[in-house]
Design a protein around this motif. Structure first.
Motif, short mmCIF file in Angstrom:
data_model
loop_
_atom_site.label_atom_id
_atom_site.label_comp_id
_atom_site.label_asym_id
_atom_site.label_seq_id
_atom_site.Cartn_x
_atom_site.Cartn_y
_atom_site.Cartn_z
N ALA A 37 2.47 1.73 -3.45
CA ALA A 37 1.47 2.11 -4.44
C ALA A 37 1.10 3.58 -4.33
O ALA A 37 0.94 4.27 -5.33
CB ALA A 37 0.23 1.23 -4.28
N LYS A 38 1.00 4.10 -3.10
CA LYS A 38 0.61 5.49 -2.91
C LYS A 38 1.79 6.45 -3.04
O LYS A 38 1.61 7.63 -3.24
CB LYS A 38 -0.04 5.66 -1.56
N TYR A 70 1.97 -6.54 -8.39
CA TYR A 70 2.80 -6.84 -7.24
C TYR A 70 3.43 -8.21 -7.46
O TYR A 70 2.75 -9.17 -7.74
CB TYR A 70 1.98 -6.88 -5.96
N THR A 107 4.88 -0.76 -9.77
CA THR A 107 3.61 -0.06 -9.94
C THR A 107 3.67 0.74 -11.23
O THR A 107 4.73 0.97 -11.78
CB THR A 107 3.33 0.90 -8.77
N LYS A 139 -7.81 -2.70 -4.37
CA LYS A 139 -7.82 -1.29 -4.73
C LYS A 139 -9.17 -0.72 -4.35
O LYS A 139 -10.20 -1.31 -4.62
CB LYS A 139 -7.61 -1.10 -6.24
N THR A 146 -1.75 -1.86 -11.30
CA THR A 146 -0.60 -2.03 -10.44
C THR A 146 -0.32 -3.52 -10.28
O THR A 146 -1.23 -4.29 -10.00
CB THR A 146 -0.87 -1.41 -9.05
N LYS A 152 0.83 -1.21 0.00
CA LYS A 152 0.00 0.00 0.00
C LYS A 152 0.87 1.26 0.00
O LYS A 152 0.60 2.21 -0.71
CB LYS A 152 -0.93 0.01 1.21
#
Length: 159
Positions: free
Chosen positions: A14-15, A45, A34, A62, A43, A11
Motif C-alpha cells: 500500500a505504501k 486487498y 491498490t 488505514k 485500497t 502495508k
C-alpha cells in the motif's frame, strides 16, 4: 505465511505505490491491488487461500499519517541541506552488524554511492546508498527504529 507477515506485506504494498502485486507459494496465493477502483481512492486487498489453509486476513486499518512540526528557525536553517529519505519501509540500522562501527557519523564526508545505513524489510537487508556527495549534518532516525517510505533519514550539507 502467517497472518502478521500478510498484514506487513499489505502495508508494504500500500505504501510502495504499486498498483498490483501477486504472490504465490505452495499453499497460498495472494493478490493485492491498490489504487482507485471505480473512480474512488480506496485500497482493496484480495487474498485467495485453499480450503485447508489458515483463515483469511482482515484488511489492515488505514490511519492518517502523523505530521511532525519543527520550530520555524530550525526549518529555515535546514533548507540549505539535502534530505536523504527512506526508499522503503522497514527497520533502520546504522551498522552492518551489532559488533561493527556505524556506516556514517555526524560530520563525516560522504560521496555518491557510499552506504549510509541498512533497512531491513521482510527479512531482507537493503543497503541505502547516498545519491549525493557532502557532509552528514544530522542523523534523523535512531538505530533499530522502524521507518516509513519517504521518511527523512539524514541531512547532508552538499557544499
Amino acid at each position: 505465511m502467517d497472518l502478521k507477515e500478510i498484514q506487513n506485506l499489505i502495508k508494504f504494498v500500500a505504501k510502495s505505490g504499486a498498483s498490483e502485486v501477486k504472490l504465490e507459494t505452495d499453499d497460498v496465493k495472494i493478490t493485492i491491488r491498490t489504487g482507485p477502483l471505480g473512480g474512488g481512492s480506496e485500497t482493496t486487498y484480495v487474498q485467495q487461500i485453499p480450503v485447508a489453509a489458515a483463515p483469511a486476513a482482515a484488511p489492515a486499518e488505514k490511519t492518517a499519517p502523523v505530521e511532525k512540526t519543527a520550530p520555524e528557525a530550525e526549518a529555515a536553517d535546514d533548507s540549505k541541506y539535502i534530505t536523504i529519505k527512506s526508499p522503503i519501509i522497514g527497520t533502520f540500522y546504522r551498522k552492518p552488524s551489532p559488533d561493527k562501527p556505524a556506516f556514517v557519523e555526524v560530520g563525516k564526508q560522504i560521496s555518491k554511492g557510499d552506504v549510509l545505513c541498512v533497512i531491513e524489510a521482510m527479512k531482507l537487508f537493503n543497503d541505502i546508498e547516498s545519491e549525493v556527495s557532502g557532509k552528514i549534518v544530522k542523523i534523523l532516525v535512531d538505530d533499530s527504529s522502524p521507518v516509513e517510505f519517504d521518511q527523512p533519514l539524514f541531512l547532508v550539507d552538499p557544499s
